[in-house]
Design an enzyme around this catalytic site. Structure first.
Site, PDB file in Angstrom:
ATOM      1  CE1 TYR A 175      -3.505   2.770   1.024  1.00 62.74           C
ATOM      2  CE2 TYR A 175      -1.999   3.291   2.813  1.00 62.74           C
ATOM      3  CZ  TYR A 175      -3.107   3.613   2.049  1.00 62.74           C
ATOM      4  OH  TYR A 175      -3.811   4.758   2.316  1.00 62.74           O
ATOM      5  CE  LYS A 221      -3.408   5.842  -0.854  1.00 60.38           C
ATOM      6  NZ  LYS A 221      -4.487   6.654  -1.438  1.00 60.38           N
TER       7      LYS A 221
HETATM    8  N1  NAP Z   1      -7.868   5.546   6.707  1.00 56.17           N
HETATM    9  C1  NAP Z   1      -6.581   5.896   6.727  1.00 56.17           C
HETATM   10  O1  NAP Z   1      -5.843   5.656   7.709  1.00 56.17           O
HETATM   11  C2  NAP Z   1      -5.997   6.648   5.562  1.00 56.17           C
HETATM   12  C3  NAP Z   1      -4.771   7.288   5.759  1.00 56.17           C
HETATM   13  C4  NAP Z   1      -4.208   7.993   4.703  1.00 56.17           C
HETATM   14  C5  NAP Z   1      -4.852   8.034   3.483  1.00 56.17           C
HETATM   15  N2  NAP Z   1      -6.030   7.378   3.321  1.00 56.17           N
HETATM   16  C6  NAP Z   1      -6.655   7.426   1.998  1.00 56.17           C
HETATM   17  O2  NAP Z   1      -7.890   8.095   2.102  1.00 56.17           O
HETATM   18  C7  NAP Z   1      -8.751   7.675   1.033  1.00 56.17           C
HETATM   19  C8  NAP Z   1     -10.124   7.320   1.607  1.00 56.17           C
HETATM   20  O3  NAP Z   1      -9.962   6.197   2.471  1.00 56.17           O
HETATM   21  P1  NAP Z   1     -10.892   5.917   3.753  1.00 56.17           P
HETATM   22  O4  NAP Z   1      -9.992   5.879   4.913  1.00 56.17           O
HETATM   23  O5  NAP Z   1     -12.061   6.801   3.746  1.00 56.17           O
HETATM   24  O6  NAP Z   1     -11.282   4.399   3.451  1.00 56.17           O
HETATM   25  P2  NAP Z   1     -12.677   3.698   3.109  1.00 56.17           P
HETATM   26  O7  NAP Z   1     -13.692   4.066   4.117  1.00 56.17           O
HETATM   27  O8  NAP Z   1     -12.317   2.266   2.914  1.00 56.17           O
HETATM   28  O9  NAP Z   1     -13.101   4.362   1.723  1.00 56.17           O
HETATM   29  C9  NAP Z   1     -12.455   4.030   0.521  1.00 56.17           C
HETATM   30  C10 NAP Z   1     -13.390   4.414  -0.602  1.00 56.17           C
HETATM   31  O10 NAP Z   1     -12.750   4.139  -1.849  1.00 56.17           O
HETATM   32  C11 NAP Z   1     -13.681   3.404  -2.671  1.00 56.17           C
HETATM   33  N3  NAP Z   1     -13.002   2.553  -3.651  1.00 56.17           N
HETATM   34  C12 NAP Z   1     -12.116   1.570  -3.417  1.00 56.17           C
HETATM   35  N4  NAP Z   1     -11.762   0.995  -4.569  1.00 56.17           N
HETATM   36  C13 NAP Z   1     -12.442   1.637  -5.559  1.00 56.17           C
HETATM   37  C14 NAP Z   1     -12.513   1.489  -6.967  1.00 56.17           C
HETATM   38  N5  NAP Z   1     -11.808   0.544  -7.598  1.00 56.17           N
HETATM   39  N6  NAP Z   1     -13.319   2.335  -7.674  1.00 56.17           N
HETATM   40  C15 NAP Z   1     -14.045   3.274  -7.049  1.00 56.17           C
HETATM   41  N7  NAP Z   1     -14.042   3.456  -5.706  1.00 56.17           N
HETATM   42  C16 NAP Z   1     -13.248   2.640  -4.983  1.00 56.17           C
HETATM   43  C17 NAP Z   1     -14.445   2.559  -1.667  1.00 56.17           C
HETATM   44  O11 NAP Z   1     -15.622   2.049  -2.264  1.00 56.17           O
HETATM   45  P3  NAP Z   1     -16.267   0.649  -1.789  1.00 56.17           P
HETATM   46  O12 NAP Z   1     -17.095   0.985  -0.566  1.00 56.17           O
HETATM   47  O13 NAP Z   1     -17.076   0.211  -2.953  1.00 56.17           O
HETATM   48  O14 NAP Z   1     -15.140  -0.277  -1.485  1.00 56.17           O
HETATM   49  C18 NAP Z   1     -14.689   3.582  -0.582  1.00 56.17           C
HETATM   50  O15 NAP Z   1     -15.758   4.436  -0.927  1.00 56.17           O
HETATM   51  C19 NAP Z   1      -8.029   6.489   0.368  1.00 56.17           C
HETATM   52  O16 NAP Z   1      -7.364   6.940  -0.792  1.00 56.17           O
HETATM   53  C20 NAP Z   1      -7.012   6.076   1.410  1.00 56.17           C
HETATM   54  O17 NAP Z   1      -5.905   5.415   0.855  1.00 56.17           O
HETATM   55  C21 NAP Z   1      -6.640   6.705   4.336  1.00 56.17           C
END
Ligand code: NAP
Length: 253
Positions: A149, A153
């Site tokens: 992952y 990124k």
């Molecule tokens: N949580 C953390 O600690 C963290 C830290 C740094 C950065 N981020 C980044 O923040 C962003 C949002 O993450 P989050 O924490 O809110 O996680 P999350 O709740 O798992 O949300 C991820 C979202 O991305 C969608 N997604 C995944 N694969 C996809 C695809 N192939 N096409 C379209 N949509 C897709 C998911 O849809 P589905 O519901 O259909 O799977 C979900 O709506 C991500 O880019 C993540 O890498 C997160």
């Protein structure tokens, strides 16, 4: 750019940070918010909040045809928020194979590239606009228990630098958002501390207003990004020892 009156599009809008992007955009008086998910059914509760302003779009970011269809349907976008992402919590050596690494690259790197390529002409036609790429602090450091992952990124951060350079002449601001651990489903097995998804969305939207290119929302991300400037090797060695369940304190990194 001013977010008031903007036409925004949020990918992964049904997810943890995505929903808070929508809330923050509503508070900032965005004129229209396209909310994207792989399944329209996952967007019903979000659209019900504000049916006059929130428009649901089915989008699979790894599928170029789906991305092109969204760009054609949303040709008035001025603010593109690439938030969709996936983390499968695998090492690179410890994983049984590289399927997870490939899947993470497909969403986190190629998905983001598909979106930026499809929407670059849309943003140009609408005066330049802004792209927000939700990356991660792990674009800059590798957490080995989630090593593939982190690598995806890092690739997306490098792509962000390229896209920023390529779109500079059309006046598009490209913002990189690099939070530490965020309190969402994606990070449910990750160690504390965690920043709230609302704080991440608000910091990103502030950066759009203030024309900032790089944002590190939350104390952990701010501290580790500062430590990376002073002692990058020390940060690498510190994170190398991390396992799920251990507490990651920015000040010790
Ligand atoms: N949580 C953390 O600690 C963290 C830290 C740094 C950065 N981020 C980044 O923040 C962003 C949002 O993450 P989050 O924490 O809110 O996680 P999350 O709740 O798992 O949300 C991820 C979202 O991305 C969608 N997604 C995944 N694969 C996809 C695809 N192939 N096409 C379209 N949509 C897709 C998911 O849809 P589905 O519901 O259909 O799977 C979900 O709506 C991500 O880019 C993540 O890498 C997160």
């Amino acid at each position: 750019m001013k977010v008031q009156g903007a036409i925004a599009l949020v990918t992964g809008a049904n997810g943890g940070i995505g929903r808070h992007f929508v809330e923050t955009l509503r508070t900032a008086d965005a004129a229209k918010i396209y909310v994207c998910a792989r399944s329209i059914a996952k967007l019903e509760s979000l659209v019900a909040l504000d049916p006059d302003r929130i428009v649901p779009i089915e989008l699979e970011v790894t599928n170029p045809e789906s991305v092109q269809a969204a760009a054609a349907q949303c040709s008035d976008v001025t603010l593109l928020i690439n938030n969709a992402g996936t983390s499968l919590n695998q090492g690179i050596i410890a994983a049984d194979n590289l399927d997870s690494a490939r899947a993470e690259l497909e969403v986190n790197y190629f998905g983001l590239c598909h979106m930026c390529r499809a929407f670059a002409p849309v943003l140009k036609a609408n005066g330049g606009g802004t792209i927000v790429n939700v990356l991660s602090l792990l674009a800059k450091v590798n957490l080995p228990f989630s090593g593939s992952y982190s690598a995806s990124k890092a690739a997306a951060l490098s792509a962000t630098h390229c896209i920023r350079a390529e779109l500079g002449s059309q006046g598009t601001l490209v913002v990189a958002v690099m939070p530490g651990t965020v309190d969402t489903d994606l990070a449910k097995d990750w160690p504390d501390p965690k920043v709230s998804p609302a704080e991440v969305a608000q910091a990103a939207i502030r950066a759009v207003e203030e024309q900032l290119e790089d944002v590190y929302p939350g104390e952990q991300a701010t501290q580790v990004s500062g430590q990376l400037l002073q002692d990058p090797k020390g940060v690498e060695k510190y994170l190398a020892t991390f396992l799920p369940g251990m507490e990651l304190a920015g000040t010790q990194a």
